[in-house]
Motif scaffolding. Sequence first.
Motif, short mmCIF file in Angstrom:
data_model
loop_
_atom_site.label_atom_id
_atom_site.label_comp_id
_atom_site.label_asym_id
_atom_site.label_seq_id
_atom_site.Cartn_x
_atom_site.Cartn_y
_atom_site.Cartn_z
N VAL A 25 0.92 -1.17 0.09
CA VAL A 25 0.05 -0.04 0.07
C VAL A 25 0.88 1.16 0.13
CG1 VAL A 25 -1.79 1.24 1.29
CG2 VAL A 25 -1.71 -1.21 1.31
N PRO A 26 1.14 2.03 -1.24
CA PRO A 26 2.00 3.16 -1.30
C PRO A 26 1.66 4.35 -0.43
CG PRO A 26 0.55 2.76 -3.08
CD PRO A 26 0.07 1.89 -2.49
N TYR A 27 2.49 4.93 0.28
CA TYR A 27 2.20 6.15 1.20
C TYR A 27 1.78 7.16 -0.11
CZ TYR A 27 2.56 9.57 4.92
OH TYR A 27 2.21 10.31 5.94
N PRO A 28 0.64 8.05 0.17
CA PRO A 28 0.50 9.02 -0.56
C PRO A 28 1.54 10.06 -0.91
CG PRO A 28 -1.31 8.75 1.08
CD PRO A 28 -0.12 8.04 1.50
N GLU A 29 1.88 10.55 -1.99
CA GLU A 29 2.83 11.64 -2.17
C GLU A 29 2.78 12.83 -1.66
OE1 GLU A 29 4.12 11.54 -6.37
OE2 GLU A 29 3.65 9.66 -6.58
N ASN A 30 1.60 13.39 -1.76
CA ASN A 30 1.52 14.61 -1.16
C ASN A 30 0.15 14.62 -0.21
OD1 ASN A 30 3.29 15.99 -2.84
ND2 ASN A 30 1.85 15.67 -4.42
N THR A 31 0.50 14.41 0.94
CA THR A 31 -0.42 14.24 1.99
C THR A 31 -1.36 15.43 2.23
OG1 THR A 31 1.00 14.25 3.70
CG2 THR A 31 0.84 12.33 3.10
N ALA A 32 -0.63 16.58 2.11
CA ALA A 32 -1.44 17.88 2.43
C ALA A 32 -2.34 18.16 1.47
CB ALA A 32 -0.23 19.14 2.63
N ASP A 33 -2.27 17.59 0.31
CA ASP A 33 -3.47 17.78 -0.79
C ASP A 33 -4.55 16.86 -0.53
OD1 ASP A 33 -1.58 19.78 -1.99
OD2 ASP A 33 -0.72 18.20 -3.35
N LEU A 34 -4.49 15.89 0.44
CA LEU A 34 -5.53 14.91 0.55
C LEU A 34 -6.69 15.46 1.35
CD1 LEU A 34 -3.87 11.72 1.63
CD2 LEU A 34 -4.41 12.40 -0.69
N ASP A 35 -7.87 15.39 0.80
CA ASP A 35 -9.27 15.72 1.67
C ASP A 35 -9.44 14.77 2.85
OD1 ASP A 35 -10.41 13.78 0.41
OD2 ASP A 35 -11.59 15.03 -0.89
N ASP A 36 -10.31 14.91 3.66
CA ASP A 36 -10.64 13.88 4.59
C ASP A 36 -11.04 12.41 4.14
OD1 ASP A 36 -10.03 15.60 6.32
OD2 ASP A 36 -12.24 16.16 7.00
N ARG A 37 -11.69 12.47 3.05
CA ARG A 37 -12.23 11.25 2.54
C ARG A 37 -10.96 10.43 2.06
NH1 ARG A 37 -12.43 9.47 -2.15
NH2 ARG A 37 -12.29 11.46 -3.22
N GLN A 38 -10.09 11.22 1.16
CA GLN A 38 -8.99 10.56 0.65
C GLN A 38 -8.20 9.86 1.90
OE1 GLN A 38 -7.92 13.82 -1.79
NE2 GLN A 38 -8.34 12.70 -3.68
N TRP A 39 -7.78 10.76 2.55
CA TRP A 39 -6.91 10.32 3.90
C TRP A 39 -7.46 9.01 4.58
CZ3 TRP A 39 -2.10 11.07 4.74
CH2 TRP A 39 -1.74 10.55 5.90
N ALA A 40 -8.86 9.17 4.87
CA ALA A 40 -9.64 8.02 5.36
C ALA A 40 -9.45 6.75 4.64
CB ALA A 40 -11.11 8.29 5.68
N GLU A 41 -9.64 6.85 3.34
CA GLU A 41 -9.40 5.73 2.37
C GLU A 41 -8.34 5.24 2.50
OE1 GLU A 41 -10.63 6.73 -1.69
OE2 GLU A 41 -12.82 7.09 -1.07
N TYR A 42 -6.84 5.88 2.71
CA TYR A 42 -5.42 5.31 2.73
C TYR A 42 -5.29 4.75 4.08
CZ TYR A 42 -0.67 5.18 4.05
OH TYR A 42 0.39 4.82 4.36
N VAL A 43 -6.01 5.24 4.98
CA VAL A 43 -5.56 4.80 6.33
C VAL A 43 -6.47 3.72 6.66
CG1 VAL A 43 -5.96 5.31 9.02
CG2 VAL A 43 -4.97 7.15 7.50
#
Length: 100
Positions: A25-43
């Motif tokens: 599972v790759p770590y997101p490249e630009n975490t500051a650009d993620l919205d809450d939904r995208q961050w929750a999907e990654y985590v």
Amino acid sequence: MLLITCPWCGPRDETEYHYGGQAHVPYPENTADLDDRQWAEYVFYRDNPKGPFAERWMHGHGCRRWFNALRDTVTYEVLATYRPDEPRPDLAAPAAGGER
């Protein structure tokens, strides 16, 4: 009891290991650009397949290193283990050693 082969220490009892979730599972490249939904999907969102599944494990009572394992989620059989710097094994190819 499940026997898991650490790539560095060899076969050991499953009680020596800690499960670390889905592998690759790759770590997101630009975490500051993620919205809450995208961050929750990654985590929180992970695959839940029936059959071979790549997982991360840590040998807590041994070398304390992380490694990947292919485990069948139906039979619980560990099909292969490999270091994080190695590619995921092709299960269709004949095994050259290790688990399988």
